[in-house]
Structure formats: structure tokens, C-alpha cells
Design an enzyme around this catalytic site. Sequence first.
Site, PDB file in Angstrom:
ATOM      1  N   SER A 170      13.631  61.075  60.333  1.00  0.00           N
ATOM      2  CA  SER A 170      14.162  61.558  58.888  1.00  0.00           C
ATOM      3  C   SER A 170      14.206  62.647  58.625  1.00  0.00           C
ATOM      4  O   SER A 170      15.204  63.459  59.292  1.00  0.00           O
ATOM      5  CB  SER A 170      13.769  61.162  57.620  1.00  0.00           C
ATOM      6  OG  SER A 170      13.603  61.246  56.207  1.00  0.00           O
ATOM      7  N   ASP A 261      20.456  51.309  58.423  1.00  0.00           N
ATOM      8  CA  ASP A 261      19.656  52.268  57.381  1.00  0.00           C
ATOM      9  C   ASP A 261      21.099  52.642  56.729  1.00  0.00           C
ATOM     10  O   ASP A 261      21.673  52.985  56.804  1.00  0.00           O
ATOM     11  CB  ASP A 261      19.397  53.366  58.169  1.00  0.00           C
ATOM     12  CG  ASP A 261      18.740  54.619  57.589  1.00  0.00           C
ATOM     13  OD1 ASP A 261      18.293  54.444  56.614  1.00  0.00           O
ATOM     14  OD2 ASP A 261      17.774  55.405  58.332  1.00  0.00           O
ATOM     15  N   HIS A 293      15.191  52.243  57.762  1.00  0.00           N
ATOM     16  CA  HIS A 293      14.878  54.016  58.027  1.00  0.00           C
ATOM     17  C   HIS A 293      13.632  54.608  58.553  1.00  0.00           C
ATOM     18  O   HIS A 293      13.872  54.674  59.352  1.00  0.00           O
ATOM     19  CB  HIS A 293      14.654  54.750  56.439  1.00  0.00           C
ATOM     20  CG  HIS A 293      15.471  55.803  56.475  1.00  0.00           C
ATOM     21  ND1 HIS A 293      15.782  56.408  56.991  1.00  0.00           N
ATOM     22  CD2 HIS A 293      14.399  56.273  56.075  1.00  0.00           C
ATOM     23  CE1 HIS A 293      15.673  57.801  57.067  1.00  0.00           C
ATOM     24  NE2 HIS A 293      14.337  58.096  56.527  1.00  0.00           N
TER      25      HIS A 293
END
Length: 316
Positions: A170, A261, A293
Site C-alpha cells: 500500500s 482490491d 488489499h
Amino acid sequence: GDVDGDGDGDVDEENAKNADVHLAKGPGATWKAVASGFLTPLASDALDACANLTHRVVEVRPGEVESVVVRSASAVASGKRLPTIVLPHGGPHANCGVAYAASTAYLASLGYAVCHCNYRGSTGYGEVALRSLVGGAAGRADVDDCVAVAERAVADGVADPERLCAIGGSHGGFLAAHLVGQRPDLFRCAVLRNPVTDIAAMVPATDIPDWCFVETLGREAYSDLPSPEALAAMRAASPVRYVDEVAKHDRAVLMLLGGVDRRVPPTNGLRYAAALTEAGGRCEVRMFPEDSHGLLNPRTEFESFVTVAGFLRRNV
């Protein structure tokens, strides 16, 4: 794990016998199973493996930037510099603590030093520090802090300066991509898990479009119809702008993507992979069609561990 074994509710060895709780001890920490009756031989082996882990909190820039350095006890005892993983957390407004993490333990067991990065913008350092990353510093200040963590590991004799890799997911993937792009002289490769690579392209696809504005332009900048100038600023803050440097220095990148995601849609990582390939670089992509995610499905975690280990063996 309770540092120094002095946390509330500690289980000492005598009580452990009575409660059927198994203990594994390592330097400066005691790991304990808090539920009895569920330990299998495999779980006992895992607890024993914990005993070989060490950690040290390093103030890279006191009150502002810290690193949690994890190594195996046997690696520390060897006195040798280690191939080293620089691992910034996601968020960016989160932090790396000293709690047990399977992925960190796995990397340390393979002989790597793992340097978690609490860069400016991390939680736990006050409101001013937290907000210092908002509005345009992302991709610069946090990158500089991660570089400082890497350089401190080298200066402390922990890291082999010729064998550094950046890994993150991320926003941590955003930073890992920036590190290998902005500092290809320092980092040999990067592993990116559902990374933010092009903030401008993320705006119409993510479930948190406000994040794209806050981190690059400020809290009041959100618009449902971003201007060309806003999109240009987002693109300028993105790691995709450095793919030519990654390719020129022949730095390998591994991309791990969740097919469903919604936070950072896989198209964001795929755009980076395509741009890097177009520039003549190397990018391996592993897609997990049913994962999101966090890439937390058990099979995904297992395959990720194996894939990352092979990639590091070839490139670090």
C-alpha cells in the site's frame, strides 16, 4: 511478546506449567501462548523459532524517525553484515511496533535483517509529526526518512550496503517503489504489495479518493472533478515517474497484486509494470485473483512467502 517479560499479566515458568502454556524466550523478549489446549507440534516449533528472534529500536532521528531492527540471534552472533530489507509500513498514518509479525520472522529466519521504518507521518509521535506528511511531503520526506533508516543500518554495521532491498505494501509499496526509483544506487530491488504507483490514476478507481488529495495537495483540496493541475501534481508525487531510473540501473521489481482490491485497484500496479517494461526494466507480476488489499488469504500468504524468498535469493 512482552519486552523484558515485565508486562501486565505475564506468565512465569511455574504458572505456565500449571496453565499448560508453552513459553519461548529470546533476547529481551518472551513470547507466550495465551490459550491452552490448542498447541500442536507445529505450533511448538513456531514458538521455538521465536526464541531465535531479536529486535532493537533505533532512534534514527530522535523524536521524529525510528526503526525497529529484527534479526535472528544466530545472525547477530555471527557479527557479519547482513542482506537487509527496509520495510516501511502502510497508511501512511500508522506505525511499526515491536509485536510479532509472521512475515518479519520469516525474513529474519532466512538470514535477512529487517528494518521497519517509522517515518514522518507515522502515528505515535504527536499531531505535528503526523500532519507533517500531509499536503505534498509524501514521496519526499517519507522517502528521505526511509533512506536515513537504511544508511543508519549500514553505519551501525547491520546492513551490507551492497545488498539492500525495499519491501512494502500500500503506502509502504509506494515508498518501496520510490526508494528503488529515487535511490537505485542504494537499493538493488523492490517487492511491492498492492502499491500506490500512480496517484492520479488511482483517483477514479479507489474507494478512498480523498486520500489522493490529502496526501499530495492538502485536506481542503478534494474535488469530484480534479483539475489537470491537481492530477499533474499527483503524478509528480508518484513512483511511476522514476521507472526510467529503475530500468537504467537494472533494478528488479516484484509486484504482488490482489485482483479484487478496491483500495488500490490492481490496474495501478499493472500500469507501473507496463511502464517499467516499456522503459526496458524488469518487473515480475504475481496476481491473486480472489484476494483484496491485505493479501491475507492463507494460500496467498503461503505463495507470497515462497515467491518473495525466491525473488530475494536471485536479486539481493
